[in-house]
Structure formats: structure tokens, C-alpha cells
Enzyme design. Structure first.
Site, PDB file in Angstrom:
ATOM      1  N   LYS A  37      -0.848  -4.500 -11.688  1.00 25.00           N
ATOM      2  CA  LYS A  37      -1.042  -3.255 -12.457  1.00 25.00           C
ATOM      3  C   LYS A  37       0.099  -2.267 -12.319  1.00 25.00           C
ATOM      4  O   LYS A  37       0.400  -1.544 -13.267  1.00 25.00           O
ATOM      5  CB  LYS A  37      -2.374  -2.599 -12.083  1.00 25.00           C
ATOM      6  CG  LYS A  37      -2.433  -2.093 -10.653  1.00 25.00           C
ATOM      7  CD  LYS A  37      -3.856  -1.682 -10.284  1.00 25.00           C
ATOM      8  CE  LYS A  37      -3.874  -1.129  -8.870  1.00 25.00           C
ATOM      9  NZ  LYS A  37      -5.225  -1.111  -8.309  1.00 25.00           N
ATOM     10  N   ARG A 130     -15.663   4.505  -3.475  1.00 25.71           N
ATOM     11  CA  ARG A 130     -15.338   4.225  -4.869  1.00 25.71           C
ATOM     12  C   ARG A 130     -16.394   3.227  -5.350  1.00 25.71           C
ATOM     13  O   ARG A 130     -17.569   3.572  -5.343  1.00 25.71           O
ATOM     14  CB  ARG A 130     -13.882   3.731  -5.026  1.00 25.71           C
ATOM     15  CG  ARG A 130     -13.344   4.015  -6.428  1.00 25.71           C
ATOM     16  CD  ARG A 130     -11.877   3.652  -6.616  1.00 25.71           C
ATOM     17  NE  ARG A 130     -11.654   2.214  -6.650  1.00 25.71           N
ATOM     18  CZ  ARG A 130     -10.460   1.652  -6.805  1.00 25.71           C
ATOM     19  NH1 ARG A 130      -9.381   2.400  -6.920  1.00 25.71           N
ATOM     20  NH2 ARG A 130     -10.323   0.346  -6.836  1.00 25.71           N
TER      21      ARG A 130
HETATM   22  C1  LIG Z   1      -5.004  -1.685  -7.143  1.00 23.98           C
HETATM   23  C2  LIG Z   1      -5.994  -2.481  -6.409  1.00 23.98           C
HETATM   24  C3  LIG Z   1      -5.575  -3.335  -5.396  1.00 23.98           C
HETATM   25  C4  LIG Z   1      -4.129  -3.460  -4.972  1.00 23.98           C
HETATM   26  O1  LIG Z   1      -3.741  -2.340  -4.208  1.00 23.98           O
HETATM   27  P1  LIG Z   1      -2.273  -2.267  -3.567  1.00 23.98           P
HETATM   28  O2  LIG Z   1      -2.333  -1.049  -2.711  1.00 23.98           O
HETATM   29  O3  LIG Z   1      -1.324  -2.106  -4.703  1.00 23.98           O
HETATM   30  O4  LIG Z   1      -2.053  -3.497  -2.797  1.00 23.98           O
HETATM   31  C5  LIG Z   1      -6.544  -4.081  -4.757  1.00 23.98           C
HETATM   32  N1  LIG Z   1      -7.844  -4.012  -5.092  1.00 23.98           N
HETATM   33  C6  LIG Z   1      -8.288  -3.190  -6.074  1.00 23.98           C
HETATM   34  C7  LIG Z   1      -9.747  -3.168  -6.391  1.00 23.98           C
HETATM   35  C8  LIG Z   1      -7.375  -2.396  -6.755  1.00 23.98           C
HETATM   36  O5  LIG Z   1      -7.826  -1.590  -7.730  1.00 23.98           O
END
Ligand SMILES: *Cc1c(COP(=O)(O)O)cnc(C)c1O
Length: 354
Positions: A37, A130
Site C-alpha cells: 500500500k 482498531r
Molecule cells: C498497513 C498494514 C500492515 C503493514 O504495516 P507496515 O508497518 O507497513 O509493515 C500490516 N497489517 C495491516 C492490517 C495493515 O493495515
């Protein structure tokens, strides 16, 4: 489209980081998912992650997973699906993270309609507040119902930490996750394929050997793409030089550092503040707040001072630099996580894959 501003994306760095994370994670029983993302799931980036040995790509948005459709990897949707997008979720995601029965029912109906099996991981909230049910009994009840839905296969339990509430992954919260996973397995006579404990924020405890046995997936985004983890600290043996931003100078003039007679608000409705440094050599660059929050960018030339900007202009003080900048010269900036996110998202910032 003009060439600058331009975000440079070093795909080799991403592949090297992925290779390193795959090897380190393996020695701790973890198989990482590669989260795209931050880079808006540009297929080049997805492929760089795959080249590093990760065969499960994950993203928050279904629009992003669509872009990865042609790549040879499983796809996982990270953000809870919206009921209105159930059709696309079943089509473009092999796996999704879920916490609501109504959504699972919608996914089930779609899966049946599309003659597909859709895999689901239930999210449980261990205090970061969350997604996911906070009360264990709720998650157990959801699991009991999930396994009755046609077209749906319950394949895992997950949690999200260090995102909203700043709760660090710990051996305690990871053990709680395993306890609930074990209850789901016993109650329903199933074996869960995934226990997915954290994001890049979980790498610290993994590397300290404190991740309890049984947690078998981390969802890695920032660590693969930027070499950073919990609190944005560098992850050992990864590189941080994937992204930088090149912008072009469109004016250089010597000017006083105080405006002539400052009485009005600036373009963003703020009362501007100024420091009198006397006459200074200033450069205007062709980038502005519509492209990126200028607090999220740092000049690689450390003698440059960012003095401010407006929607389409960035103003620099270049008086102290040894470099002889001219109109048409480029200035290169390092970017924070959110700086990268904004530049990748902006249609005005050119993407240059190296
Ligand atoms: C964005 C996200 C991640 C990845 O997080 P990073 O800090 O970029 O490694 C993992 N799990 C969920 C549910 C996320 O939304």
C-alpha cells in the site's frame, strides 16, 4: 506530463530487503506477507517483492489488489471489506481480514455466485483498538458461524498492533492470540493455516526471539519498502534508500528574509511567522503542498534550509550550500513514510522506477 517532481523508486533495494526479511523470518518460523500500500501497489513494486521470495501480496484497498492481478502471487485484502465491494473482494482477493458476520455473509453469497472459495482470517483486537472484536467470546462466536458459511474457508486468526493505539507487539499479546487460535481449532475441529500477529512493528520481538511459537505470519510493508519498523527505527540489515524525490528549481533570487509588510493570512489561512536572517539566496522549486506535506521531506544537501511553501511552490534557502545551484538544477529530498505515501498517491509526481 513533465518529468519533475519525480519520486525515484529503487526496485533492487526492495528485492534485497525482501530477500533478507524472508531469510530472517524463516529462522523464526515466520512466512511474511508483502504489503504494497505504501507504493499504491504499482506492479513494479509487487514484482520486486516477489523477486525477493515473497509469494503473498497484501494491500488495504481492493483498487490496489486489482493492479496486482497479473502478478504470480496470492493476494490478501488487509482492510476489512465493505459489504458494497464484496463482489470485487471475492474476485481480486484470495484472502481477506474480517470481523463482521454481515460482511462474511455477503462474501459467502458472492463466493457461491462466482463459484469460488474465499479464505478469511478473523481479526481479534488485543488492545490497539482498531479492527477486530475485543472480547474473546465474540471472536470465538464469529469463528463458529464463519465455518458454516458456504464458499468461505476460515484459514486464520490475526491482530493488528502499533497502528492506532500505539500498543507494541509483545510475547504476552502474541500468546493471547495463540490461545484464541487454539480454542477456535479445538471447538471447530479445524487447523488454522495462519496466525498473523503484527506488521513490521513485530520484527523487534521476532529478532529478540520473543515471538511465541505458532505465530507464523507477519505482514511487512514499511520494512520491505523503507527498511523501517516499530517507531520508524531502521530494521537491522535492511536498506533505507528505496525512495527519494527530485524537484526542479524554477527561480533563484537574493531577497530579504522578512516580507515587506506582513498583515494578511497565508494561502492556507495561517498567520505566517518569519525569522530575520538578513539577505539570503532563495530558490523556488516546482513542487508544493498539493503534492506533499513539506514537513515530510528533507533535503539531502544538509546545508539547505526549507523555509516554506504554498500549494505549488517550495521555497528553499540555499545561501549556505557549497553547490552552485542554477535555475533548472535538481534538488533531491529524503522522504518520511507519509511523504512517500503522498508522493506515490499524487498524480502530479512522476514515478521513476530504477
Ligand atoms: C498497513 C498494514 C500492515 C503493514 O504495516 P507496515 O508497518 O507497513 O509493515 C500490516 N497489517 C495491516 C492490517 C495493515 O493495515
Amino acid at each position: 506530463m513533465s518529468v519533475y517532481p519525480c519520486i525515484n523508486i529503487r526496485l533492487n533495494t526492495i528485492t534485497q530487503n525482501a530477500q533478507h526479511m524472508v531469510a530472517t523470518c524463516k529462522s523464526h518460523g515466520i512466512s511474511p506477507a508483502g504489503v504494497t500500500k505504501l507504493a499504491c501497489a504499482y506492479p513494479e513494486v509487487g514484482q520486486a517483492i516477489i523477486n525477493g521470495g515473497i509469494h503473498l501480496l497484501a494491500d488495504s484497498r481492493i483498487a490496489n489488489l486489482k493492479k496486482l492481478q497479473q502478478l504470480d502471487a496470492e493476494k490478501m485484502l488487509l482492510r476489512l471489506p465493505a459489504i458494497s465491494e464484496a463482489c470485487e473482494v471475492v474476485r481480486y482477493a484470495d484472502i481477506s481480514l474480517n470481523s463482521e458476520l454481515a460482511t462474511l455473509q455477503a462474501l459467502s453469497a458472492e463466493a457461491v455466485k462466482q463459484h469460488r472459495q474465499h479464505q478469511v482470517i478473523l481479526m481479534h483486537d488485543l488492545g490497539d483498538l482498531r479492527e477486530g472484536a475485543f472480547f474473546e467470546e465474540e471472536t470465538l462466536a464469529l469463528a463458529r458461524l464463519a465455518i458454516t458459511l458456504p464458499g468461505i474457508e476460515l484459514v486464520g486468526l490475526g491482530t493488528n498492533l502499533a497502528c492506532y493505539g500505539g500498543v507494541e507487539p509483545s510475547s504476552e499479546n502474541q500468546s493471547s492470540l495463540l490461545t484464541i487460535a487454539a480454542k477456535i481449532e479445538t471447538e471447530n475441529q479445524i487447523k488454522l493455516k495462519y496466525v498473523t500477529g503484527a506488521s513490521s512493528a513485530g520484527l523487534n520481538i521476532m529478532q529478540r526471539g520473543e515471538l511465541p511459537r505458532g505465530v507464523n505470519q507477519l505482514r511487512l510493508g514499511a520494512s520491505l519498502l523503507m527498511g523501517i519498523g516499530l517507531n520508524d527505527d531502521p530494521v537491522p540489515n535492511t536498506r533505507q534508500d528505496t525512495f527519494d524525490l527530485s524537484v526542479e528549481i524554477i527561480e533563484i533570487k537574493v531577497k530579504p528574509s522578512l516580507p515587506a509588510n506582513s498583515t494578511a493570512l497565508d494561502a492556507f489561512g495561517n498567520k505566517p511567522q518569519f525569522i530575520d536572517r538578513g539577505l539570503r539566496k532563495r530558490a523556488i522549486c516546482a513542487i508544493g503542498k498539493q503534492d506533499v506535506d513539506i514537513n515530510q521531506i528533507t533535503p539531502q544537501d544538509s546545508s539547505i534550509l526549507v523555509i516554506g511553501g504554498s500549494s505549488d511552490h517550495l521555497i528553499l534557502d540555499i545561501s549556505d550550500s557549497d553547490i552552485n545551484y542554477r535555475v533548472g538544477s535538481l534538488v533531491t529530498f529524503n522522504l518520511s513514510y507519509s511523504g512517500v505515501l503522498q508522493c506515490m498517491t499524487s498524480e502530479y509526481v512522476n514515478k521513476h522506477f530504477i
